[in-house]
Design a protein around this motif. Structure first.
Motif, PDB file in Angstrom:
ATOM      1  N   LEU A 121       0.829  -1.205   0.000  1.00  0.00           N
ATOM      2  CA  LEU A 121       0.000   0.000   0.000  1.00  0.00           C
ATOM      3  C   LEU A 121       0.862   1.254   0.000  1.00  0.00           C
ATOM      4  N   LEU A 122       1.858   1.288   0.871  1.00  0.00           N
ATOM      5  CA  LEU A 122       2.762   2.440   0.920  1.00  0.00           C
ATOM      6  C   LEU A 122       3.523   2.597  -0.389  1.00  0.00           C
ATOM      7  N   GLY A 123       3.993   1.468  -0.929  1.00  0.00           N
ATOM      8  CA  GLY A 123       4.736   1.510  -2.181  1.00  0.00           C
ATOM      9  C   GLY A 123       3.895   2.042  -3.328  1.00  0.00           C
ATOM     10  N   GLY A 138       6.886  12.803 -13.820  1.00  0.00           N
ATOM     11  CA  GLY A 138       6.438  12.579 -15.181  1.00  0.00           C
ATOM     12  C   GLY A 138       6.920  11.268 -15.776  1.00  0.00           C
ATOM     13  N   LYS A 139       7.081  10.258 -14.933  1.00  0.00           N
ATOM     14  CA  LYS A 139       7.555   8.958 -15.395  1.00  0.00           C
ATOM     15  C   LYS A 139       6.373   8.047 -15.697  1.00  0.00           C
ATOM     16  N   MET A 192       4.878   3.813 -15.874  1.00  0.00           N
ATOM     17  CA  MET A 192       4.784   2.739 -14.894  1.00  0.00           C
ATOM     18  C   MET A 192       6.045   1.890 -14.811  1.00  0.00           C
ATOM     19  N   LYS A 193       6.989   2.092 -15.735  1.00  0.00           N
ATOM     20  CA  LYS A 193       8.240   1.340 -15.700  1.00  0.00           C
ATOM     21  C   LYS A 193       9.248   1.951 -14.731  1.00  0.00           C
ATOM     22  N   TYR A 194       8.926   3.133 -14.196  1.00  0.00           N
ATOM     23  CA  TYR A 194       9.845   3.782 -13.259  1.00  0.00           C
ATOM     24  C   TYR A 194       9.944   2.969 -11.974  1.00  0.00           C
ATOM     25  N   ALA A 195      11.166   2.617 -11.616  1.00  0.00           N
ATOM     26  CA  ALA A 195      11.387   1.720 -10.469  1.00  0.00           C
ATOM     27  C   ALA A 195      11.508   2.515  -9.179  1.00  0.00           C
ATOM     28  N   VAL A 196      10.736   2.115  -8.180  1.00  0.00           N
ATOM     29  CA  VAL A 196      10.833   2.691  -6.837  1.00  0.00           C
ATOM     30  C   VAL A 196      11.329   1.586  -5.913  1.00  0.00           C
ATOM     31  N   PRO A 197      12.414   1.819  -5.161  1.00  0.00           N
ATOM     32  CA  PRO A 197      12.944   0.756  -4.288  1.00  0.00           C
ATOM     33  C   PRO A 197      11.907   0.306  -3.268  1.00  0.00           C
ATOM     34  N   PHE A 198      11.781  -1.008  -3.102  1.00  0.00           N
ATOM     35  CA  PHE A 198      10.752  -1.567  -2.233  1.00  0.00           C
ATOM     36  C   PHE A 198      11.246  -1.769  -0.801  1.00  0.00           C
ATOM     37  N   GLY A 199      12.564  -1.808  -0.619  1.00  0.00           N
ATOM     38  CA  GLY A 199      13.133  -2.050   0.709  1.00  0.00           C
ATOM     39  C   GLY A 199      12.651  -1.094   1.784  1.00  0.00           C
ATOM     40  N   PRO A 200      12.578   0.216   1.506  1.00  0.00           N
ATOM     41  CA  PRO A 200      12.101   1.150   2.538  1.00  0.00           C
ATOM     42  C   PRO A 200      10.674   0.864   2.995  1.00  0.00           C
ATOM     43  N   PHE A 201       9.828   0.390   2.075  1.00  0.00           N
ATOM     44  CA  PHE A 201       8.439   0.110   2.440  1.00  0.00           C
ATOM     45  C   PHE A 201       8.331  -1.175   3.260  1.00  0.00           C
ATOM     46  N   LEU A 202       9.116  -2.189   2.898  1.00  0.00           N
ATOM     47  CA  LEU A 202       9.171  -3.397   3.716  1.00  0.00           C
ATOM     48  C   LEU A 202       9.679  -3.071   5.113  1.00  0.00           C
ATOM     49  N   SER A 203      10.709  -2.228   5.190  1.00  0.00           N
ATOM     50  CA  SER A 203      11.287  -1.857   6.484  1.00  0.00           C
ATOM     51  C   SER A 203      10.293  -1.070   7.330  1.00  0.00           C
ATOM     52  N   VAL A 261       3.209   5.938  -7.203  1.00  0.00           N
ATOM     53  CA  VAL A 261       2.356   6.700  -8.110  1.00  0.00           C
ATOM     54  C   VAL A 261       2.608   8.199  -7.949  1.00  0.00           C
ATOM     55  N   SER A 262       2.774   8.641  -6.705  1.00  0.00           N
ATOM     56  CA  SER A 262       3.031  10.071  -6.449  1.00  0.00           C
ATOM     57  C   SER A 262       4.340  10.521  -7.089  1.00  0.00           C
ATOM     58  N   VAL A 263       5.377   9.704  -6.955  1.00  0.00           N
ATOM     59  CA  VAL A 263       6.687  10.040  -7.538  1.00  0.00           C
ATOM     60  C   VAL A 263       6.611  10.049  -9.060  1.00  0.00           C
TER      61      VAL A 263
END
Length: 259
Positions: free
Chosen positions: A211-213, A225-226, A228-239, A218-220
């Motif tokens: 949910l956080l990710g 202006g990216k 859906m292929k723009y990668a956001v690191p998932f580690g911070p959300f898991l942490s 989406v906000s980033v």
């Protein structure tokens, strides 16, 4: 009255120690990612290499006094330094209030410190270092079973399911989209989380982190202006979800599994 005063004093002490350890976590974040020793040499400016004076190394306060710049070269100091110190101080206080001065507090705080390092390295470098997660799986399994009262099998299944479910997601995503969508570091991180909190925590952690990710991702993408292929690191959300589980997870997990 005396016990109340002592509790307040211990809370203040937890904040001070937390901020000081947050300063050390900043060293770990910078040096682990760079492949350098976290012990030697002493703290120095990454830009000019000048050793940082003791009075310039006071958590948060020194940053404010120096107005966010190195005393010697006037280069800007990353805002990450006071942010990590404040987060660590706040979590030290919250964990102390949750567990009191106990071995459980020390275990949970150590776990939280590992997550802070992982989250900020992943934000800055898009990697989750094996040097933390692989030993962390073993260490936090031991602490969970012997100090956190997590049943042995719950922790074992937490490792297997935590690593296994993300690995399965990564394989399926790669088959469908023909590109990697989940890094191996995320898989090992969730295995480490499962080791410490047991398999029952994983549904909460995955739901909250996803949910956080989604919200942040989406906000980033909209802001930058990216697509859906723009990668956001998932580690911070898991942490973040793993830390949230400390305070909200038990009740939420009972609700999720009941319904």
């Amino acid at each position: 009255m005396a016990s109340l005063i002592n509790n307040h004093l211990l809370s203040i002490f937890a904040v001070i120690v937390g901020a000081a350890l947050g300063s050390f976590l900043n060293v770990c974040i910078y040096r682990i990612a760079a492949g350098k020793s976290i012990v030697f040499p002493s703290s120095f400016c990454p830009n000019c290499g000048h050793p940082i004076r003791l009075y310039d190394n006071i958590p948060v306060i020194s940053y404010l006094i120096l107005r966010g710049r190195c005393r010697d070269c006037s280069e800007k100091i990353s805002l990450r330094y006071p942010v990590v110190e404040l987060i660590t101080a706040l979590l030290a206080l919250l964990l102390f209030r949750e567990y009191g001065l106990s071995l459980q507090f020390l275990s949970a705080f150590l776990f939280t410190c590992a997550l802070i390092i992982i989250a900020f390295i992943d934000i800055e470098h898009r990697i989750i270092p094996d040097v933390i997660t692989l030993p962390g799986i073993v260490l936090f399994f031991v602490l969970a079973v012997f100090l956190m009262d997590v049943p042995f099998l719950d922790s074992i299944f937490g490792i297997l399911i935590g690593g296994g479910c993300l690995y399965l997601i990564a394989v399926v995503y790669q088959l469908i989209r023909k590109r990697d969508g989940m890094g191996g570091g995320d898989i090992k991180l969730l295995a480490m989380i499962g080791a410490f909190w047991g398999w029952k925590s994983l549904l909460f952690v995955l739901l909250v982190s996803s949910l956080l990710g989604a919200i942040v991702g989406v906000s980033v993408m909209i802001y930058k202006g990216k697509d859906m292929k723009y990668a956001v690191p998932f580690g911070p959300f898991l942490s973040t979800a793993a830390v949230a589980y400390i305070f909200f997870g038990e009740n939420a997990t009972r609700f999720l599994y009941y319904y």
